[in-house]
Write an enzyme that holds these catalytic residues in place. Structure first.
Site, PDB file in Angstrom:
ATOM      1  N   ARG A 146       5.487   0.141  -5.963  1.00 34.97           N
ATOM      2  CA  ARG A 146       5.385  -0.674  -4.757  1.00 34.97           C
ATOM      3  C   ARG A 146       4.406  -1.837  -4.938  1.00 34.97           C
ATOM      4  O   ARG A 146       4.370  -2.745  -4.121  1.00 34.97           O
ATOM      5  CB  ARG A 146       4.915   0.195  -3.575  1.00 34.97           C
ATOM      6  CG  ARG A 146       5.925   1.261  -3.180  1.00 34.97           C
ATOM      7  CD  ARG A 146       5.295   2.270  -2.259  1.00 34.97           C
ATOM      8  NE  ARG A 146       4.905   1.677  -0.999  1.00 34.97           N
ATOM      9  CZ  ARG A 146       5.689   1.606   0.067  1.00 34.97           C
ATOM     10  NH1 ARG A 146       6.901   2.090   0.010  1.00 34.97           N
ATOM     11  NH2 ARG A 146       5.269   1.060   1.178  1.00 34.97           N
ATOM     12  N   TRP A 173      -2.841  -2.825  -1.608  1.00 35.20           N
ATOM     13  CA  TRP A 173      -2.440  -4.189  -1.952  1.00 35.20           C
ATOM     14  C   TRP A 173      -3.187  -5.083  -0.967  1.00 35.20           C
ATOM     15  O   TRP A 173      -2.951  -5.028   0.238  1.00 35.20           O
ATOM     16  CB  TRP A 173      -0.934  -4.337  -1.791  1.00 35.20           C
ATOM     17  CG  TRP A 173      -0.379  -5.626  -2.286  1.00 35.20           C
ATOM     18  CD1 TRP A 173      -0.331  -6.053  -3.578  1.00 35.20           C
ATOM     19  CD2 TRP A 173       0.231  -6.655  -1.503  1.00 35.20           C
ATOM     20  NE1 TRP A 173       0.278  -7.283  -3.635  1.00 35.20           N
ATOM     21  CE2 TRP A 173       0.625  -7.681  -2.395  1.00 35.20           C
ATOM     22  CE3 TRP A 173       0.483  -6.812  -0.136  1.00 35.20           C
ATOM     23  CZ2 TRP A 173       1.259  -8.844  -1.962  1.00 35.20           C
ATOM     24  CZ3 TRP A 173       1.119  -7.964   0.294  1.00 35.20           C
ATOM     25  CH2 TRP A 173       1.498  -8.968  -0.622  1.00 35.20           C
ATOM     26  N   GLU A 217       8.983 -15.048 -10.872  1.00 36.63           N
ATOM     27  CA  GLU A 217       8.268 -13.810 -10.525  1.00 36.63           C
ATOM     28  C   GLU A 217       7.615 -13.147 -11.734  1.00 36.63           C
ATOM     29  O   GLU A 217       6.498 -12.644 -11.631  1.00 36.63           O
ATOM     30  CB  GLU A 217       9.257 -12.782  -9.953  1.00 36.63           C
ATOM     31  CG  GLU A 217       9.603 -12.966  -8.514  1.00 36.63           C
ATOM     32  CD  GLU A 217      10.552 -11.862  -8.054  1.00 36.63           C
ATOM     33  OE1 GLU A 217      11.664 -11.758  -8.601  1.00 36.63           O
ATOM     34  OE2 GLU A 217      10.164 -11.112  -7.155  1.00 36.63           O
ATOM     35  N   GLU A 230      18.476 -17.167  -7.252  1.00 33.52           N
ATOM     36  CA  GLU A 230      18.024 -15.847  -7.691  1.00 33.52           C
ATOM     37  C   GLU A 230      17.538 -15.887  -9.146  1.00 33.52           C
ATOM     38  O   GLU A 230      16.519 -15.280  -9.490  1.00 33.52           O
ATOM     39  CB  GLU A 230      19.165 -14.832  -7.494  1.00 33.52           C
ATOM     40  CG  GLU A 230      18.896 -13.424  -7.983  1.00 33.52           C
ATOM     41  CD  GLU A 230      17.692 -12.736  -7.329  1.00 33.52           C
ATOM     42  OE1 GLU A 230      17.146 -13.279  -6.359  1.00 33.52           O
ATOM     43  OE2 GLU A 230      17.289 -11.678  -7.827  1.00 33.52           O
ATOM     44  N   ASN A 273      -1.977   2.277   5.853  1.00 32.66           N
ATOM     45  CA  ASN A 273      -1.047   1.201   5.473  1.00 32.66           C
ATOM     46  C   ASN A 273      -0.753   0.375   6.712  1.00 32.66           C
ATOM     47  O   ASN A 273      -0.611   0.931   7.795  1.00 32.66           O
ATOM     48  CB  ASN A 273       0.294   1.773   4.990  1.00 32.66           C
ATOM     49  CG  ASN A 273       0.200   2.363   3.617  1.00 32.66           C
ATOM     50  OD1 ASN A 273      -0.831   2.273   2.966  1.00 32.66           O
ATOM     51  ND2 ASN A 273       1.283   2.976   3.163  1.00 32.66           N
ATOM     52  N   GLY A 274      -0.592  -0.930   6.535  1.00 30.94           N
ATOM     53  CA  GLY A 274      -0.249  -1.781   7.678  1.00 30.94           C
ATOM     54  C   GLY A 274      -1.391  -2.727   8.003  1.00 30.94           C
ATOM     55  O   GLY A 274      -2.254  -2.987   7.156  1.00 30.94           O
ATOM     56  N   HIS A 314      20.435 -36.377  -5.674  1.00 28.91           N
ATOM     57  CA  HIS A 314      19.779 -36.850  -4.455  1.00 28.91           C
ATOM     58  C   HIS A 314      18.259 -36.739  -4.556  1.00 28.91           C
ATOM     59  O   HIS A 314      17.573 -36.700  -3.533  1.00 28.91           O
ATOM     60  CB  HIS A 314      20.313 -36.080  -3.249  1.00 28.91           C
ATOM     61  CG  HIS A 314      21.781 -36.279  -3.044  1.00 28.91           C
ATOM     62  ND1 HIS A 314      22.319 -37.470  -2.609  1.00 28.91           N
ATOM     63  CD2 HIS A 314      22.831 -35.454  -3.280  1.00 28.91           C
ATOM     64  CE1 HIS A 314      23.643 -37.362  -2.562  1.00 28.91           C
ATOM     65  NE2 HIS A 314      23.975 -36.157  -2.963  1.00 28.91           N
ATOM     66  N   LYS A 326       6.286  -4.426  -4.182  1.00 27.74           N
ATOM     67  CA  LYS A 326       7.691  -4.028  -4.112  1.00 27.74           C
ATOM     68  C   LYS A 326       8.201  -4.024  -2.687  1.00 27.74           C
ATOM     69  O   LYS A 326       9.347  -4.324  -2.429  1.00 27.74           O
ATOM     70  CB  LYS A 326       7.852  -2.633  -4.726  1.00 27.74           C
ATOM     71  CG  LYS A 326       9.283  -2.141  -4.808  1.00 27.74           C
ATOM     72  CD  LYS A 326      10.083  -2.941  -5.818  1.00 27.74           C
ATOM     73  CE  LYS A 326      11.565  -2.654  -5.746  1.00 27.74           C
ATOM     74  NZ  LYS A 326      12.361  -3.715  -6.388  1.00 27.74           N
ATOM     75  N   LYS A 361      13.807 -14.860 -10.203  1.00 31.07           N
ATOM     76  CA  LYS A 361      13.515 -13.827 -11.208  1.00 31.07           C
ATOM     77  C   LYS A 361      12.568 -14.372 -12.266  1.00 31.07           C
ATOM     78  O   LYS A 361      11.599 -13.749 -12.638  1.00 31.07           O
ATOM     79  CB  LYS A 361      14.792 -13.372 -11.917  1.00 31.07           C
ATOM     80  CG  LYS A 361      15.666 -12.316 -11.372  1.00 31.07           C
ATOM     81  CD  LYS A 361      15.115 -11.026 -10.904  1.00 31.07           C
ATOM     82  CE  LYS A 361      14.338 -11.105  -9.626  1.00 31.07           C
ATOM     83  NZ  LYS A 361      14.952 -10.715  -8.414  1.00 31.07           N
ATOM     84  N   CYS A 417       0.815  -1.215   0.000  1.00 30.08           N
ATOM     85  CA  CYS A 417       0.000   0.000   0.000  1.00 30.08           C
ATOM     86  C   CYS A 417       0.852   1.270   0.000  1.00 30.08           C
ATOM     87  O   CYS A 417       1.976   1.275   0.490  1.00 30.08           O
ATOM     88  CB  CYS A 417      -0.887   0.026   1.237  1.00 30.08           C
ATOM     89  SG  CYS A 417      -1.852  -1.465   1.416  1.00 30.08           S
TER      90      CYS A 417
END
Ligand code: F6R
Length: 603
Positions: free
Chosen positions: A27, A75, A486, A479, A99-100, A502, A598, A483, A2
């Site tokens: 964000r 969000w 995502e 990573e 927000n929160g 294994h 974000k 990427k 948010c």
């Protein structure tokens, strides 16, 4: 995650608020809304999806003359991304953005419903505005009612509230989520949850601290803590907006991949000297006090932390462990003062990492934040902080923040090694030479980009990807896989190459794509035999290496260098381009992938 903006003044408010929200788009969000009040009329607009939808709904209105306005990008956490759940939320005569997370919202809601209040949304936020109006009926003064409300909330919040009862003010509060307020030369007031929307409007700002709340009106910002009015000195707002534009690239992510050469160089300025690495920021840390290092982080920052653990052990000879912050928080970790505690975070606001940092502080550990955002919560909480200097990163998928984090960790490892005298001058010289070359090696060469663009078309289907590597190339494999998943939404996993036999090798067939990181300078023969095993099971292999590998289906030949970290940086850039080009071919929104934010400021 948010975002919040607010404004008090004469200027046309729709554009100020919309522009502010646009600066927060990076964000991540799934709905947006704005409320504007002049004298005693409140107008509110909300839309699901992109800000352009909100703008469309507001195309016929303007808000000139004195008034106050608040805006929000949401969000979804409590309740689906719908217009009803979008902020601002309405009571009978007041609006709030938040927000929160309000942790005790359920019990507050039950109480307020018992008092006859009617709720429209599924959000936790709506309790704030109803609680405020209920408290106002008890205390009959807006500020006292707001103060009482804040004291009854549990959880994390940044709040802006406006009410018809005092239509020239915005009431605000901050606890655990960022909130910034500034006054312009014309005495107008601007609020935001991060720097970007304020740049160009105000020069100095107040970064509110946890527990601070108050009210603002034209030319006045009154801040309180624990029922007492306090004076807070404003700070200079950064004024660099050029990072906030795409500069001709198709996506912010692309621009940020190309920027890495520059920001890696920036990260070294003043730190890498002719014959040593020096961190002014760490001057007061006595490294001899510590017999181990613990690093906590999430996501991409966790991957750079893993790279750091190899470097601290190999170069500085300090035992290092790494933990995912969300796991660390609840495992009842044993924390010792002779362990140096490091958090890594691009945003400096990630709730789990911030909480891990607070736990370490509580255990009297010395803490260091490696962070990209100055004045962020982590930078303010940690004893020491090192800024990665990557500039604003707008693409949700992190690129330049990752590589600058790794650069900082490499420099720190050498810095500690010098102080502990566990390396000789010849070693230091070689490392510094390689560090200086990093900015060059990570520069995107046209032929790499072209090659990746061309071969990406072969990787749009199949039943999944394995990215494999060893040593620091194992976290890089993690990573690379992160990427890709995502932004392409294809299934990808990172694996230590030696672990494939294994279990995971059972998946190998021609529809399994293996991206093999095969550096020259670390364990080349070992990884070669791991890849041979996969090739023997007919897996499709894309190998990335300076050494030709005749069993690969696709091959990207990297630069022949003498240092594994140079190979690391070059391969990082190639993996980022690979993920991006696949995502573009699949028609996805590269910069704002679905379901992601974000800055993850909730647990
Ligand atoms: C991936 C990504 C996330 C973040 C994670 C932690 O591209 O960006 O995995 O790395 O959410 O965020 P920060 O670094 O801000 O703590």
């Amino acid at each position: 995650m948010c975002g919040i903006v607010g404004f008090i003044g004469d200027k046309e408010k729709k554009q100020i608020l919309i522009d502010g929200l646009r600066e927060l788009e990076y964000r991540g969000y799934d709905s947006a809304g704005i409320a504007v009040m002049d004298c005693c009329n409140i107008s509110v607009f909300k839309a699901v999806g992109k800000i352009v939808n909100l703008e469309h709904k507001m195309k016929d209105v303007e808000f000139n003359g004195f008034g106050v306005g608040i805006g929000h990008t949401r969000w979804a956490t409590h309740g689906k991304p719908t217009e009803l759940n979008a902020h601002p939320h309405l009571g009978e005569f007041s609006y709030v953005v938040h927000n929160g997370i309000i942790e005790n919202y359920q019990e507050l809601k039950t109480f307020l419903i018992s008092k006859g209040r009617v709720f429209l949304s599924q959000t936790d936020t709506e309790v704030i505005v109803h609680l405020f109006e209920y408290n106002l009926s008890l205390v009959e003064d807006c500020f006292n009612a707001f103060e009482k409300t804040i004291n009854e909330l549990k959880g994390a919040f940044a709040i802006l509230l406006m009410t018809k009862k005092e239509s020239d003010k915005i009431f605000f509060a901050k606890q655990g989520s960022p909130l910034i307020v500034g006054k312009s030369n014309l005495n107008e007031i601007y609020f935001s949850s991060s720097d970007a929307p304020l740049i160009g409007h105000v020069d100095d700002v107040i970064y509110l601290e946890d527990g601070e709340y108050g009210f603002a009106k034209l030319s006045e910002i009154s801040i309180f803590k624990n029922f007492i009015k306090i004076d807070v000195a404003p700070k200079k707002l950064p004024n660099n907006k050029q990072f906030a534009q795409k500069s001709g690239f198709r996506f912010f992510m692309e621009k940020e991949i190309y920027e890495q050469s520059q920001v890696i160089a920036d990260t070294m300025i003043g730190r890498v000297k002719d014959s040593l690495v020096h961190f002014e920021e760490l001057e007061n840390i006595d490294i001899s006090k510590f017999n181990s290092i613990k690093i906590c982080a999430c996501g991409t920052s966790y991957h750079s932390a893993l790279v750091g653990s190899y470097l601290f052990e190999r170069v500085s000879k300090i035992q290092t462990s790494v933990e995912i912050a969300s796991e660390f928080r609840y495992k009842e970790p044993l924390l010792h003062e002779n362990t140096l505690f490091i958090v890594i975070s691009q945003s400096g606001e990630t709730a789990d990492t911030l909480e891990a940092l607070k736990m370490a502080k509580h255990a009297n550990m010395i803490t260091v934040a490696i962070c990209n955002v100055d004045n962020s919560s982590m930078v303010r909480v940690a004893d020491f902080s090192i800024l990665t200097r990557a500039g604003i990163e707008k693409g949700v998928a992190s690129t330049k923040a990752f590589t600058t984090q790794v650069m900082v960790l490499w420099m720190m490892a050498l810095h500690f090694a010098q102080i502990k005298k566990v390396v000789n001058s010849e070693f230091i010289e070689k490392e510094i030479l390689a560090m200086r070359e990093s900015s060059n090696i990570i520069k995107v060469k046209e032929f790499y980009h072209e090659k990746v663009k061309r071969l990406s078309k072969r990787y749009l289907h199949g039943h999944g990807f394995f990215f494999i590597g060893r040593d620091v190339f194992y976290p890089l494999a993690l990573e690379g896989a992160l990427k890709l998943k995502e932004i392409s939404y294809l299934h990808a996993e990172g694996y230590p190459a030696g672990e494939m036999k294994h279990g995971p090798i059972a998946l190998a067939d021609s529809e399994l794509f293996t991206v093999a990181l095969m550096p020259k300078n670390i364990l080349h023969d070992k990884i070669k035999s791991n890849v041979e095993e996969l090739s023997a099971r007919d897996a499709t292999i894309l190998s990335i290496s300076p050494i030709e590998f005749n069993l690969s289906d696709d091959f990207i030949k990297t630069t022949d260098t003498e240092h594994f970290m140079l190979e690391f940086f070059e391969m990082s850039m190639i993996l980022q381009l690979f993920a991006m080009e696949i995502s573009i071919r699949l028609g996805n929104d590269v910069d704002m992938p679905r379901n992601l934010a974000k800055s993850v400021t909730v647990e």
